[in-house]
Design a protein around this motif. Structure first.
Motif, short mmCIF file in Angstrom:
data_model
loop_
_atom_site.label_atom_id
_atom_site.label_comp_id
_atom_site.label_asym_id
_atom_site.label_seq_id
_atom_site.Cartn_x
_atom_site.Cartn_y
_atom_site.Cartn_z
N LYS A 98 0.73 -1.13 0.07
CA LYS A 98 0.03 0.17 -0.10
C LYS A 98 0.71 1.20 -0.05
O LYS A 98 2.02 1.20 0.56
N CYS A 99 0.38 2.24 -0.39
CA CYS A 99 0.88 3.67 -0.82
C CYS A 99 0.80 4.09 0.94
O CYS A 99 -0.16 4.06 1.56
N PRO A 100 2.12 4.53 1.56
CA PRO A 100 1.80 5.15 2.90
C PRO A 100 1.20 6.19 3.00
O PRO A 100 0.47 6.48 4.45
N ASN A 101 1.04 6.84 2.08
CA ASN A 101 0.18 7.99 2.21
C ASN A 101 -1.25 7.98 1.94
O ASN A 101 -2.17 8.53 2.67
N CYS A 102 -1.56 7.40 0.62
CA CYS A 102 -3.04 7.29 0.46
C CYS A 102 -3.62 6.07 0.47
O CYS A 102 -4.90 5.78 0.02
N LYS A 103 -2.79 4.80 0.82
CA LYS A 103 -3.44 3.65 0.97
C LYS A 103 -3.77 2.73 -0.19
O LYS A 103 -4.50 1.73 -0.42
N THR A 118 6.81 5.07 -7.06
CA THR A 118 5.90 6.51 -7.15
C THR A 118 4.55 6.28 -7.12
O THR A 118 4.16 5.36 -8.08
N CYS A 119 3.83 6.74 -6.23
CA CYS A 119 2.39 6.42 -6.38
C CYS A 119 1.62 7.17 -7.36
O CYS A 119 1.66 8.36 -7.55
N ARG A 120 0.78 6.58 -8.27
CA ARG A 120 0.25 6.83 -9.13
C ARG A 120 -0.84 7.90 -8.91
O ARG A 120 -1.27 8.90 -9.68
N LYS A 121 -1.48 7.56 -7.83
CA LYS A 121 -2.80 8.37 -7.14
C LYS A 121 -2.20 9.69 -6.74
O LYS A 121 -2.94 10.76 -6.85
N CYS A 122 -1.31 9.73 -5.76
CA CYS A 122 -0.92 10.99 -4.99
C CYS A 122 0.47 11.38 -5.10
O CYS A 122 0.84 12.34 -4.81
N GLY A 123 1.08 10.60 -6.06
CA GLY A 123 2.46 10.98 -6.35
C GLY A 123 4.02 10.94 -5.28
O GLY A 123 4.92 11.42 -5.30
N THR A 124 3.40 10.28 -4.03
CA THR A 124 4.30 10.05 -3.07
C THR A 124 5.69 9.01 -3.41
O THR A 124 5.00 8.13 -4.03
N LYS A 125 6.64 9.54 -3.18
CA LYS A 125 7.92 8.63 -3.51
C LYS A 125 8.39 7.73 -2.06
O LYS A 125 8.38 8.50 -1.18
ZN LIG Z 1 -0.45 7.24 -2.78
#
Ligand SMILES: [Zn+2]
Length: 130
Positions: A98-103, A118-125
């Motif tokens: 899971k993305c640590p920022n937006c799950k 790099t998360c495609r949804k929120c851009g978190t690396k």
């Molecule tokens: Zn994310």
């Protein structure tokens, strides 16, 4: 066969809701039989009568409304269980995380060591072990 076709003209027929009721009825029959629960047997008779009633019904609009209501609740369940099934099916070749920022759930091929994601949804690396 023509007689049956004429008999079904103007009648609703089967849909996803009827199929769901049929399968639920069959499962409850087995449970009722195995545990000797009489009320479950009576309930399954009611369900099967409901299936026949829906299939032969001439009130097509009402049956479509029922099916629409059923699908409103059923489709999210179907989507959810399908995604869980895919995770289990692919877990040998892919690592899911899971993305640590937006799950957001993501996957990467296994055995590539530590990778930068790099998360495609929120851009978190972030760094993820694959
Ligand atoms: Zn994310």
């Amino acid at each position: 066969m023509n007689g049956f076709r004429n008999f079904m003209v103007g009648r609703y027929g089967t849909d996803q809701f009827t199929l769901f009721l049929l399968i639920t009825g069959m499962v409850l029959t087995f449970i009722g039989d195995a545990l000797n629960l009489e009320f479950l047997t009576i309930l399954t008779y009611a369900i099967f009568i409901g299936c026949v009633y829906r299939t032969l019904s001439r009130n097509i609009l009402a049956r479509q409304k029922e099916n629409f209501m059923f699908l409103k609740y059923w489709n999210p369940v179907k989507t959810w269980s399908k995604s869980k099934y895919n995770i289990v099916k692919d877990s040998k070749d892919y690592k899911y995380f899971k993305c640590p920022n937006c799950k957001q759930i993501m996957r990467a091929p296994r055995g590539r060591g530590k990778i930068s994601v790099t998360c495609r949804k929120c851009g978190t690396k972030f760094i993820q072990k694959s």
